[in-house]
Design an enzyme around this catalytic site. Sequence first.
Site, PDB file in Angstrom:
ATOM      1  N   MET A  29       0.849  -1.191   0.000  1.00 12.79           N
ATOM      2  CA  MET A  29       0.000   0.000   0.000  1.00 12.79           C
ATOM      3  C   MET A  29       0.884   1.240   0.000  1.00 12.79           C
ATOM      4  O   MET A  29       0.438   2.338   0.362  1.00 12.79           O
ATOM      5  CB  MET A  29      -0.944  -0.008   1.207  1.00 12.79           C
ATOM      6  CG  MET A  29      -1.878  -1.228   1.180  1.00 12.79           C
ATOM      7  SD  MET A  29      -3.408  -1.015   2.100  1.00 12.79           S
ATOM      8  CE  MET A  29      -2.786  -0.747   3.740  1.00 12.79           C
ATOM      9  N   HIS A  36       9.459  -3.438   3.397  1.00 13.20           N
ATOM     10  CA  HIS A  36       8.990  -3.619   2.008  1.00 13.20           C
ATOM     11  C   HIS A  36      10.175  -3.859   1.076  1.00 13.20           C
ATOM     12  O   HIS A  36      10.116  -4.688   0.173  1.00 13.20           O
ATOM     13  CB  HIS A  36       8.269  -2.358   1.495  1.00 13.20           C
ATOM     14  CG  HIS A  36       7.007  -2.019   2.201  1.00 13.20           C
ATOM     15  ND1 HIS A  36       6.881  -0.897   2.981  1.00 13.20           N
ATOM     16  CD2 HIS A  36       5.793  -2.630   2.225  1.00 13.20           C
ATOM     17  CE1 HIS A  36       5.645  -0.821   3.446  1.00 13.20           C
ATOM     18  NE2 HIS A  36       4.964  -1.860   3.017  1.00 13.20           N
ATOM     19  N   GLY A 151       5.200  -9.966   3.706  1.00 11.74           N
ATOM     20  CA  GLY A 151       5.983  -9.862   4.929  1.00 11.74           C
ATOM     21  C   GLY A 151       5.383 -10.693   6.054  1.00 11.74           C
ATOM     22  O   GLY A 151       4.160 -10.772   6.202  1.00 11.74           O
TER      23      GLY A 151
HETATM   24  O1  PAF Z   1      -0.004  -5.930   3.341  1.00 11.28           O
HETATM   25  C1  PAF Z   1      -0.481  -4.975   2.676  1.00 11.28           C
HETATM   26  O2  PAF Z   1       0.137  -3.919   2.520  1.00 11.28           O
HETATM   27  C2  PAF Z   1      -1.852  -5.111   2.041  1.00 11.28           C
HETATM   28  O3  PAF Z   1      -2.697  -5.828   2.874  1.00 11.28           O
HETATM   29  C3  PAF Z   1      -1.804  -5.720   0.633  1.00 11.28           C
HETATM   30  C4  PAF Z   1      -1.273  -7.138   0.669  1.00 11.28           C
HETATM   31  C5  PAF Z   1      -0.950  -4.873  -0.263  1.00 11.28           C
HETATM   32  C6  PAF Z   1      -3.212  -5.770   0.040  1.00 11.28           C
HETATM   33  O4  PAF Z   1      -3.743  -4.503  -0.101  1.00 11.28           O
END
Ligand code: PAF
Length: 287
Positions: A29, A36, A151
Amino acid sequence: VITLLRKTNDLKSFLKDIPEGQRGIVPTMGNLHEGHLDLVRASIKDNPYTIVTIFVNPKQFGPNEDFDRYPRTLEDDINKLKGLSLGENKIIVYAPESNDEIYPTGFDTLIKVEKLTSILCGAKRPGHFDGVTTVVYQLFKHTGATNAYFGQKDYQQVKVVERMTKDLHLDVNIKMIPIRRDDDQMAMSSRNQYLTQETRKEGLELTHTVLNFAELLKTTSWLNAKDKINKRLEEVIKDERWDYLEFLDADNLQEVTPETKKVAILGALRLQKARLIDNRLVDITYA
Ligand code: PAF
């Protein structure tokens, strides 16, 4: 090379000539942090093309949650990705420019994993995982990726996505990447920036509780640790800041049994402006 695409049709055209076996997806997101970037690094290692998706998915936020104030930092995110060493590999950033790119007008479909979403965060955030699976399914479909990176911090999410992938016969390998922690051992999260110095200190109660029980279970059998665990659970139940603290079989998120090999210690703590989650996985001896 980093390519930014803002429309689903542009993504599809771009990917047309890239063999499916060469694509990894890192769904996010945005507001990328080192956690990330670990996922992206893992994907770069495995796949010539990594598609990082950046979409603040409205369907996974409850009515009183932080959808409106969730940090949107596309330019910074792209700069962070530019800082990675890519070699010959390529990153495609798919950041849908509007919700319509994912949810066409009149959208009326839900992908729901049932039992696994009725516990832990699923119980406290009704509909959250339905929003996650509904968007992740689409992201898998639009990207045609064969490897997907998630993650461990969102351990239940990994399990739910694994279940969906099996149940719907999707040809996607789900890869879980270990939690990245700050110096004070708090699990990295975009939501940590909601914390003040004071509330961060309070949040470390979660970090330490999960860590201490992981340490305990490394040196003590499950049955011998039971008293200490139960005592802490009693305290947590009385403390309304805690959404949950649970010790479950890491494979299936069910109760620990004599067959359990690995325990997942999972906690969620609700602070003034942020709700934090954390977990540790530990191999146990039962008796
Ligand atoms: O983990 C996240 O950031 C969200 O839940 C994801 C997997 C991108 C789905 O919107």
